[in-house]
Scaffold this motif. Sequence first.
Motif, PDB file in Angstrom:
ATOM      1  N   ALA A   1       0.829  -1.205   0.000  1.00 40.23           N
ATOM      2  CA  ALA A   1       0.000   0.000   0.000  1.00 40.23           C
ATOM      3  C   ALA A   1       0.863   1.255   0.000  1.00 40.23           C
ATOM      4  CB  ALA A   1      -0.941  -0.012   1.207  1.00 40.23           C
ATOM      5  N   ARG A   2       1.955   1.210   0.740  1.00 40.37           N
ATOM      6  CA  ARG A   2       2.863   2.368   0.737  1.00 40.37           C
ATOM      7  C   ARG A   2       3.473   2.595  -0.643  1.00 40.37           C
ATOM      8  NH1 ARG A   2       6.529   2.854   6.249  1.00 40.37           N
ATOM      9  NH2 ARG A   2       4.819   3.385   7.667  1.00 40.37           N
ATOM     10  N   ALA A   3       3.836   1.510  -1.313  1.00 46.73           N
ATOM     11  CA  ALA A   3       4.414   1.642  -2.653  1.00 46.73           C
ATOM     12  C   ALA A   3       3.403   2.232  -3.630  1.00 46.73           C
ATOM     13  CB  ALA A   3       4.911   0.287  -3.144  1.00 46.73           C
ATOM     14  N   LEU A   4       2.149   1.803  -3.520  1.00 38.33           N
ATOM     15  CA  LEU A   4       1.115   2.354  -4.398  1.00 38.33           C
ATOM     16  C   LEU A   4       0.907   3.837  -4.130  1.00 38.33           C
ATOM     17  CD1 LEU A   4      -1.635  -0.446  -4.389  1.00 38.33           C
ATOM     18  CD2 LEU A   4       0.132  -0.018  -6.107  1.00 38.33           C
ATOM     19  N   ALA A   5       0.886   4.207  -2.861  1.00 40.25           N
ATOM     20  CA  ALA A   5       0.661   5.611  -2.510  1.00 40.25           C
ATOM     21  C   ALA A   5       1.771   6.512  -3.038  1.00 40.25           C
ATOM     22  CB  ALA A   5       0.541   5.754  -0.993  1.00 40.25           C
ATOM     23  N   ALA A   6       2.946   5.929  -3.278  1.00 37.11           N
ATOM     24  CA  ALA A   6       4.088   6.720  -3.754  1.00 37.11           C
ATOM     25  C   ALA A   6       4.203   6.764  -5.272  1.00 37.11           C
ATOM     26  CB  ALA A   6       5.374   6.153  -3.160  1.00 37.11           C
ATOM     27  N   LEU A   7       3.276   6.132  -5.997  1.00 35.35           N
ATOM     28  CA  LEU A   7       3.344   6.157  -7.460  1.00 35.35           C
ATOM     29  C   LEU A   7       3.261   7.597  -7.954  1.00 35.35           C
ATOM     30  CD1 LEU A   7       1.013   3.160  -8.417  1.00 35.35           C
ATOM     31  CD2 LEU A   7       3.480   3.305  -8.761  1.00 35.35           C
ATOM     32  N   PRO A   8       4.245   8.061  -8.718  1.00 27.82           N
ATOM     33  CA  PRO A   8       4.284   9.484  -9.077  1.00 27.82           C
ATOM     34  C   PRO A   8       3.235   9.912 -10.090  1.00 27.82           C
ATOM     35  CG  PRO A   8       6.081   8.302 -10.145  1.00 27.82           C
ATOM     36  CD  PRO A   8       5.428   7.329  -9.215  1.00 27.82           C
ATOM     37  N   ASP A   9       2.787   9.002 -10.951  1.00 28.63           N
ATOM     38  CA  ASP A   9       1.895   9.397 -12.038  1.00 28.63           C
ATOM     39  C   ASP A   9       0.438   9.010 -11.812  1.00 28.63           C
ATOM     40  OD1 ASP A   9       3.958  10.537 -13.554  1.00 28.63           O
ATOM     41  OD2 ASP A   9       4.530   8.582 -14.358  1.00 28.63           O
ATOM     42  N   ALA A  10       0.118   8.518 -10.633  1.00 30.84           N
ATOM     43  CA  ALA A  10      -1.263   8.140 -10.355  1.00 30.84           C
ATOM     44  C   ALA A  10      -2.079   9.368  -9.963  1.00 30.84           C
ATOM     45  CB  ALA A  10      -1.319   7.102  -9.246  1.00 30.84           C
ATOM     46  N   HIS A  11      -3.260   9.470 -10.541  1.00 28.42           N
ATOM     47  CA  HIS A  11      -4.165  10.578 -10.211  1.00 28.42           C
ATOM     48  C   HIS A  11      -4.683  10.447  -8.783  1.00 28.42           C
ATOM     49  CE1 HIS A  11      -7.537  13.353 -10.420  1.00 28.42           C
ATOM     50  NE2 HIS A  11      -8.387  12.371 -10.214  1.00 28.42           N
ATOM     51  N   ALA A  12      -4.974   9.229  -8.367  1.00 31.86           N
ATOM     52  CA  ALA A  12      -5.468   8.953  -7.022  1.00 31.86           C
ATOM     53  C   ALA A  12      -5.167   7.502  -6.699  1.00 31.86           C
ATOM     54  CB  ALA A  12      -6.972   9.216  -6.929  1.00 31.86           C
ATOM     55  N   VAL A  13      -4.977   7.207  -5.425  1.00 27.94           N
ATOM     56  CA  VAL A  13      -4.756   5.832  -4.962  1.00 27.94           C
ATOM     57  C   VAL A  13      -5.691   5.586  -3.788  1.00 27.94           C
ATOM     58  CG1 VAL A  13      -3.117   4.176  -4.020  1.00 27.94           C
ATOM     59  CG2 VAL A  13      -2.341   5.872  -5.697  1.00 27.94           C
ATOM     60  N   SER A  14      -6.479   4.541  -3.879  1.00 22.63           N
ATOM     61  CA  SER A  14      -7.458   4.281  -2.826  1.00 22.63           C
ATOM     62  C   SER A  14      -6.815   3.601  -1.623  1.00 22.63           C
ATOM     63  CB  SER A  14      -8.608   3.426  -3.356  1.00 22.63           C
ATOM     64  OG  SER A  14      -8.162   2.131  -3.694  1.00 22.63           O
ATOM     65  N   ALA A  15      -7.493   3.704  -0.486  1.00 23.49           N
ATOM     66  CA  ALA A  15      -7.011   3.090   0.755  1.00 23.49           C
ATOM     67  C   ALA A  15      -7.293   1.594   0.754  1.00 23.49           C
ATOM     68  CB  ALA A  15      -7.709   3.753   1.944  1.00 23.49           C
ATOM     69  N   PRO A  16      -6.539   0.822   1.528  1.00 20.51           N
ATOM     70  CA  PRO A  16      -6.834  -0.615   1.674  1.00 20.51           C
ATOM     71  C   PRO A  16      -8.219  -0.850   2.255  1.00 20.51           C
ATOM     72  CG  PRO A  16      -4.619  -0.115   2.441  1.00 20.51           C
ATOM     73  CD  PRO A  16      -5.295   1.202   2.222  1.00 20.51           C
ATOM     74  N   LEU A  17      -8.641  -2.105   2.232  1.00 22.95           N
ATOM     75  CA  LEU A  17     -10.046  -2.436   2.458  1.00 22.95           C
ATOM     76  C   LEU A  17     -10.397  -2.925   3.856  1.00 22.95           C
ATOM     77  CD1 LEU A  17     -10.560  -4.431  -0.861  1.00 22.95           C
ATOM     78  CD2 LEU A  17     -11.163  -2.045  -0.436  1.00 22.95           C
ATOM     79  N   ALA A  18      -9.411  -3.260   4.684  1.00 27.03           N
ATOM     80  CA  ALA A  18      -9.660  -4.056   5.893  1.00 27.03           C
ATOM     81  C   ALA A  18     -10.819  -3.578   6.736  1.00 27.03           C
ATOM     82  CB  ALA A  18      -8.398  -4.130   6.749  1.00 27.03           C
ATOM     83  N   ASP A  19     -10.858  -2.310   7.073  1.00 23.44           N
ATOM     84  CA  ASP A  19     -11.863  -1.854   8.025  1.00 23.44           C
ATOM     85  C   ASP A  19     -13.125  -1.311   7.361  1.00 23.44           C
ATOM     86  OD1 ASP A  19     -10.455   0.254   7.004  1.00 23.44           O
ATOM     87  OD2 ASP A  19     -10.006   1.204   8.923  1.00 23.44           O
ATOM     88  N   HIS A  20     -13.336  -1.641   6.101  1.00 19.41           N
ATOM     89  CA  HIS A  20     -14.598  -1.263   5.467  1.00 19.41           C
ATOM     90  C   HIS A  20     -15.719  -2.117   6.058  1.00 19.41           C
ATOM     91  CE1 HIS A  20     -17.700  -0.579   2.469  1.00 19.41           C
ATOM     92  NE2 HIS A  20     -16.966   0.417   1.990  1.00 19.41           N
ATOM     93  N   PRO A  21     -16.864  -1.524   6.384  1.00 16.16           N
ATOM     94  CA  PRO A  21     -17.954  -2.289   7.015  1.00 16.16           C
ATOM     95  C   PRO A  21     -18.412  -3.499   6.211  1.00 16.16           C
ATOM     96  CG  PRO A  21     -18.385   0.070   7.146  1.00 16.16           C
ATOM     97  CD  PRO A  21     -17.182  -0.088   6.277  1.00 16.16           C
ATOM     98  N   ARG A  22     -18.317  -3.430   4.901  1.00 15.05           N
ATOM     99  CA  ARG A  22     -18.754  -4.582   4.095  1.00 15.05           C
ATOM    100  C   ARG A  22     -17.904  -5.820   4.370  1.00 15.05           C
ATOM    101  NH1 ARG A  22     -22.486  -3.443   0.194  1.00 15.05           N
ATOM    102  NH2 ARG A  22     -22.765  -1.240  -0.386  1.00 15.05           N
ATOM    103  N   LEU A  23     -16.621  -5.624   4.667  1.00 16.58           N
ATOM    104  CA  LEU A  23     -15.772  -6.776   4.942  1.00 16.58           C
ATOM    105  C   LEU A  23     -16.121  -7.401   6.289  1.00 16.58           C
ATOM    106  CD1 LEU A  23     -14.258  -5.679   2.466  1.00 16.58           C
ATOM    107  CD2 LEU A  23     -12.144  -6.418   3.567  1.00 16.58           C
TER     108      LEU A  23
END
Length: 234
Positions: free
Chosen positions: A189-211
Motif C-alpha cells: 500500500a505504501r508503494a502504491l501511494a508513492a506512485l508518481p503518475d497516479a491521479h489517485a490511490v485508494s485506501a486498503p479495504l480491511a476496516d470497510h464495514p462490508r468486509l
Amino acid sequence: MVREVVVVAHGSGLPEAATAVERLAAGVRALTPAPVTVAYLDHRTPSLPDVLAGRPGAVVVPLLLGDGYHRTVDVPAVARRFACVVTPSLAGEHAVSLALYDRLRSAERAAGAPADAVVVAGAGSSRPGGNDGTLAAAERLGLLLPVPVTVAYCSAASPSPEEAVARARAAGFRRVAVAAHLLAPGRFARALAALPDAHAVSAPLADHPRLARLVAARHEAAARLPEAVPLRVA
C-alpha cells in the motif's frame, strides 16, 4: 455452544496494518455473539498455531483477497491439527468489489476529479488461481464504472502498477487512478501511494464495514458444520 472466530491476516511489520485488522475484528464482534480473535501468518504475533492451540474447533476466516499458498496450503494444514474449519477467503466476493468501489470514489473526491482510467492493483501470486480475486474485483468494478479498468500486481506477476499506469497514460488517459485491492496498509500500500503518475490511490479495504459483514457471514455458515476430530501430531 458458540464456535469461536479466528480471523487470520498475512501480517505486516507496520503498526498501522495491525490497527486496520483490529478495526475489522471489532466490526465483526459487533455482528456476532462469538468471541473473535486475530492471528497472523507472518511478521506479527500471535501466530495462527498459537491461537488455535487454545481454541480447538474454532472457525478460521482467512483475511486474504486471493487463494494463493496461504489459503490453499499452510492455513488448512494448521487448522487440521486443531479440528478447526477454514472458510473460503474473501477473494472474488461482490462485497469486496463494492468496498473497492467505495474506497476508489473517496480517493477520487480527495483528488478533486473522477478518474478516466482505473488500475486495480493486487498483491500478486505466482500460484495458479492466486490472482483470481484481483481479476474478479476488476471485472466487477468495470461494471460499476464508465471508464476502462485493468489489473496490476505488486509482486509475483505482471504488469506492475507502475507499468499499468504508464500504459494507460501512453494510451491517452491523464487521470489514472489506482484501486488498491489490498487488505491492510503494509508495504504494498505504501508503494502504491508513492506512485508518481497516479491521479489517485485508494485506501486498503480491511476496516470497510462490508468486509466485517462478509467475515461474520463466513463464520455463520461455517459454524453450522459439524466439528472435526483434532489431528494427532507425533
